[in-house]
Structures are given as C-alpha cells and as structure tokens.
Design a protein around this motif. Structure first.
Motif, PDB file in Angstrom:
ATOM      1  N   ILE A  97      53.101  30.760  62.941  1.00 50.51           N
ATOM      2  CA  ILE A  97      52.861  30.703  61.497  1.00 50.51           C
ATOM      3  C   ILE A  97      53.709  29.586  60.871  1.00 50.51           C
ATOM      4  CG2 ILE A  97      52.195  33.131  61.313  1.00 50.51           C
ATOM      5  CD1 ILE A  97      55.604  32.159  60.061  1.00 50.51           C
ATOM      6  N   VAL A  98      53.399  29.263  59.640  1.00 51.15           N
ATOM      7  CA  VAL A  98      54.094  28.198  58.919  1.00 51.15           C
ATOM      8  C   VAL A  98      54.881  28.784  57.759  1.00 51.15           C
ATOM      9  CG1 VAL A  98      53.770  26.140  57.471  1.00 51.15           C
ATOM     10  CG2 VAL A  98      52.415  26.436  59.559  1.00 51.15           C
ATOM     11  N   VAL A 120      49.569  22.432  66.616  1.00 52.40           N
ATOM     12  CA  VAL A 120      49.718  23.870  66.413  1.00 52.40           C
ATOM     13  C   VAL A 120      49.025  24.548  67.578  1.00 52.40           C
ATOM     14  CG1 VAL A 120      49.224  25.846  64.942  1.00 52.40           C
ATOM     15  CG2 VAL A 120      49.784  23.641  63.906  1.00 52.40           C
ATOM     16  N   SER A 182      47.268  27.462  59.807  1.00 57.83           N
ATOM     17  CA  SER A 182      48.555  26.773  59.928  1.00 57.83           C
ATOM     18  C   SER A 182      48.400  25.270  59.707  1.00 57.83           C
ATOM     19  CB  SER A 182      49.179  27.046  61.301  1.00 57.83           C
ATOM     20  OG  SER A 182      49.608  28.382  61.400  1.00 57.83           O
ATOM     21  N   GLN A 185      48.062  24.739  56.022  1.00 60.78           N
ATOM     22  CA  GLN A 185      49.337  24.934  55.337  1.00 60.78           C
ATOM     23  C   GLN A 185      50.294  23.771  55.568  1.00 60.78           C
ATOM     24  OE1 GLN A 185      50.346  28.776  56.957  1.00 60.78           O
ATOM     25  NE2 GLN A 185      49.478  29.874  55.209  1.00 60.78           N
TER      26      GLN A 185
END
Length: 223
Positions: A97-98, A120, A182, A185
C-alpha cells in the motif's frame, strides 16, 4: 568444490557505478528486470559474491529501480529479478500500500538517488489482501487494511458481490486493483514523481508475482 569467487556462475563482485546507470534509460531498466525475471523462472540465477559486493557498495549506491513490495517473506525481490546487492531499492509494507512515508521513500529513491523506475509489485495469495476481503479488524492492522478496501470495491464491480471468501478469482482481481490503486496514489500523491514520469526521467509500472511459477506479469498496458 570451487570457491564462490571462482565459480563460473558467480555474479560479478562489482556493484553498479553512476556511469553505468547513466547509460541506461528507464525502458532499458524495465527490460533488464524482465530478463532477470526470466532467469529466475528458468532457475538460471547466478551465485552472488555478497562479501565483496558489500565492501564495494559501502562508499555509495546507484540502484536502477525501486520496488514497492509486500511484506510477504515468500517474495524475494532481488532474486525475482536476478539482481544483486546495490541494484535495487526495496520498500516493503503489507499489501504494497501507499502512504506518506512510502511516497517520501520513492521520492528519495528517484529524485535524490537517481533510480529510474518504480515498480509496484503485488502477488498471489497475499495475506493482507485476504485479510481485507475477510474484513479483519485488529489494532493498527485495521487502518492498513482499510487502504485496500477501495480495490475490493473495484473488484466487486467486475466480479459481482456474490463472491466467496475463498474465491481465488476474486482475490486475484482485488490484488490487481490494489496494484493499480497504488500506482494511482503514487502519481496523485507525489507531484515530484508525476513530473519525473511526464518528463521521461522515470517509468512507473505495476506487476503481479505468480507464487507458483515465479513469473512477474507486468500491468503497464493493462490500464
């Protein structure tokens, strides 16, 4: 038995130099990662002379890329891409996750230290994905899993809401949408990285690691 330093398949002890990295474009680096992953899936990994590489890397580092990976112990990032010490930055957090700290780490890796690619990397059978689907609530895990929930919502739009908790197809969809989330984001949360990508200084891509085969399926053209 030959010593590691003289073994014909020993990965060279020298670490990347700034000059070597400068000659590579972001696309070149992506192709290196793909080629390295092919080596991994075909069991062609070389032995690493890490003792010497540690000494060589002590005075500086010039990694090619930064990988945002899950915490999972079954995802050996450097091995997956057949790279050695000093070749990659690796950020690990459950569910890849970010958050602000991850964004700051990615900015440091690229803007300050010169990495030219952000990957990612999600993976099958992810415990964080499974826990989010099961709506587990426990301590600080709750807020982490909440960051995965939008990917579940996106997966329901494709799969439908009648999924079972053990439905691997649904889980795979959530994994994919979580990687895509992700990536979004990163671009939305970091004007620095978004501008670097726009200028062609870096590439930002996603991938899914297959736990059975070792293959990474890149998602760059999937959205």
């Amino acid at each position: 038995m030959q010593s590691e330093s003289h073994h014909p398949n020993t990965l060279g002890s020298s670490v990347l130099t700034e000059e070597q990295r400068a000659k590579l474009s972001p696309q070149d680096i992506l192709e290196l990662l793909k080629s390295g992953n092919k080596d991994f899936t075909e069991d062609n990994l070389t032995i690493r002379n890490n003792t010497q590489r540690v000494r060589d890397a002590a005075i500086g580092q010039y990694p090619l890329a930064v990988v945002l990976s899950c915490l999972d112990s079954r995802v050996p990032v450097e091995d997956i891409f057949h790279r050695g010490l000093g070749d990659l930055f690796v950020a690990r957090v459950a569910g890849n996750i970010v958050n602000d700290d991850i964004l700051g780490s990615l900015e440091y890796a690229c803007k300050i230290s010169g990495a030219k690619l952000i990957l990612v990397l999600g993976h099958e059978y992810c415990g964080a994905i499974q826990s989010a689907i099961k709506d587990i609530k426990l301590g600080n895990i709750t807020s982490l899993l909440n960051k995965i929930k939008p990917a579940i919502t996106d997966a329901i739009k494709i799969h439908g809401s009648s999924y079972q908790l053990s439905d691997s197809n649904f889980e795979d969809l959530v994994c994919k949408f979580n990687v895509i989330q992700s990536l979004t984001q990163i671009r939305q949360g970091s004007p620095i990285l978004k501008e670097m990508e726009k200028q062609g200084e870096i590439i930002i891509v996603g991938g899914i690691y297959n736990m059975k085969t070792g293959e990474v399926r890149f998602l760059a053209n999937a959205f």
